[in-house]
Enzyme design. Structure first.
Site, PDB file in Angstrom:
ATOM      1  N   PHE A  64      29.540  31.765   4.445  1.00  0.00           N
ATOM      2  CA  PHE A  64      30.653  32.622   4.374  1.00  0.00           C
ATOM      3  C   PHE A  64      30.624  33.928   3.900  1.00  0.00           C
ATOM      4  O   PHE A  64      29.778  34.484   3.194  1.00  0.00           O
ATOM      5  CB  PHE A  64      31.699  31.985   3.382  1.00  0.00           C
ATOM      6  CG  PHE A  64      32.133  30.556   3.604  1.00  0.00           C
ATOM      7  CD1 PHE A  64      33.151  30.376   4.234  1.00  0.00           C
ATOM      8  CD2 PHE A  64      31.245  29.445   3.156  1.00  0.00           C
ATOM      9  CE1 PHE A  64      33.642  28.888   4.402  1.00  0.00           C
ATOM     10  CE2 PHE A  64      31.890  28.146   3.250  1.00  0.00           C
ATOM     11  CZ  PHE A  64      32.850  28.017   4.204  1.00  0.00           C
ATOM     12  N   ASP A  65      31.398  34.817   4.420  1.00  0.00           N
ATOM     13  CA  ASP A  65      31.570  36.323   4.094  1.00  0.00           C
ATOM     14  C   ASP A  65      32.344  36.221   2.788  1.00  0.00           C
ATOM     15  O   ASP A  65      33.114  35.083   2.544  1.00  0.00           O
ATOM     16  CB  ASP A  65      32.058  37.038   4.928  1.00  0.00           C
ATOM     17  CG  ASP A  65      32.406  38.519   4.380  1.00  0.00           C
ATOM     18  OD1 ASP A  65      31.464  39.209   3.856  1.00  0.00           O
ATOM     19  OD2 ASP A  65      33.751  38.961   4.563  1.00  0.00           O
ATOM     20  N   LEU A  66      32.345  37.108   1.874  1.00  0.00           N
ATOM     21  CA  LEU A  66      33.285  36.943   0.827  1.00  0.00           C
ATOM     22  C   LEU A  66      34.681  37.567   0.669  1.00  0.00           C
ATOM     23  O   LEU A  66      35.619  37.060   1.068  1.00  0.00           O
ATOM     24  CB  LEU A  66      32.509  37.332  -0.503  1.00  0.00           C
ATOM     25  CG  LEU A  66      33.129  37.127  -1.564  1.00  0.00           C
ATOM     26  CD1 LEU A  66      33.391  35.716  -1.981  1.00  0.00           C
ATOM     27  CD2 LEU A  66      32.168  37.841  -2.803  1.00  0.00           C
ATOM     28  N   ASP A  67      34.746  39.014   0.559  1.00  0.00           N
ATOM     29  CA  ASP A  67      35.696  39.687   0.781  1.00  0.00           C
ATOM     30  C   ASP A  67      36.460  39.646   2.158  1.00  0.00           C
ATOM     31  O   ASP A  67      35.733  39.987   3.282  1.00  0.00           O
ATOM     32  CB  ASP A  67      35.655  41.297   0.449  1.00  0.00           C
ATOM     33  CG  ASP A  67      35.155  41.459  -0.915  1.00  0.00           C
ATOM     34  OD1 ASP A  67      34.836  40.636  -1.553  1.00  0.00           O
ATOM     35  OD2 ASP A  67      34.834  42.739  -1.167  1.00  0.00           O
ATOM     36  N   ASP A 105      35.249  37.548   8.353  1.00  0.00           N
ATOM     37  CA  ASP A 105      36.715  38.188   8.776  1.00  0.00           C
ATOM     38  C   ASP A 105      36.482  39.571   9.520  1.00  0.00           C
ATOM     39  O   ASP A 105      37.433  40.273   9.844  1.00  0.00           O
ATOM     40  CB  ASP A 105      37.594  38.430   7.435  1.00  0.00           C
ATOM     41  CG  ASP A 105      36.829  39.763   6.572  1.00  0.00           C
ATOM     42  OD1 ASP A 105      37.780  40.689   6.365  1.00  0.00           O
ATOM     43  OD2 ASP A 105      35.876  39.410   6.201  1.00  0.00           O
TER      44      ASP A 105
END
Length: 213
Positions: free
Chosen positions: A8-11, A163
């Site tokens: 996963f990306d975070l922000d 995202d």
């Protein structure tokens, strides 16, 4: 294809830091910019490594600007940061179901860990690959491949969830399945234009995709 590992990306993917990022850029640009930047212009800075974005403002003062940005960003995390709806429960279910889970972010590790701690997810991931850990940031495949290597995972059974189009491109470049999130502040069409394998309306949709009850 069965999925065993999810990165996963975070922000903007797991945690909502958009207003924090915008506030930190605004704070920095007020000090170092030669003009007023609109919110839309600041949105374009979100995603790439911080240094790359700030070089567009003043290439001669990137280090000073990064320090100002990070000082503001770190100091204001608790004021702004929260997990997106259904994220924490989804990650917990994936963890309980035996999936290998990782974070692949363009943030520095200490700031990424702070965001995970604030949202109660600091014990849920098996690996965190931050900007400190790589020579090349997304969309280069290195961060994803490093996470796969540390997890002893198989790229063929790995997903990258993000995202930003950098996340989708990095996933394509690393040869993994790609997942976009419809709540991206950039607008879902930008992600769809980069052909993710799946698009989530909310994070819990991921459970159905991988077959977790």
């Amino acid at each position: 294809m069965k999925v065993e590992t999810i990165l996963f990306d975070l922000d903007g993917t797991l945690i909502n830091t958009n207003e924090l990022i915008i506030a930190s850029f605004s704070h920095t640009l007020e000090k170092y910019g030669d003009r007023t930047y609109t919110r839309e212009e600041i949105l374009d800075f979100i995603g790439p490594p911080l240094a790359d974005s700030l070089k567009k403002v003043n290439p001669e003062k990137v280090e000073e600007m990064m320090e100002a940005y990070r000082e503001h960003n770190y100091a204001n995390h608790e004021k702004y940061v929260e997990a997106y709806p259904t994220v924490v429960d989804t990650i917990k279910k994936l963890k309980e179901s035996g999936y290998k889970l990782g974070i692949v972010t363009t943030k520095l590790n200490d700031t990424a860990k702070l965001g995970l701690k604030i949202t109660g997810m600091d014990q849920l991931f098996d690996v965190l690959i931050g900007l400190d850990d790589v020579d090349h940031a997304k969309p280069h495949p290195e961060p994803i491949l490093k996470a796969i290597d540390e997890l002893k995972a198989n790229p063929m059974t790995t997903m990258m969830v993000g995202d930003n189009y950098h996340d989708i491109e990095a996933g394509h470049n690393a040869g993994v399945q790609t997942v976009g999130v419809a709540w991206t502040i950039k607008g879902r069409k930008i992600l769809e234009d980069h052909d993710p394998d799946y698009m989530l309306e909310e994070m819990s949709d991921l459970l159905q995709i991988v077959g977790v009850e």
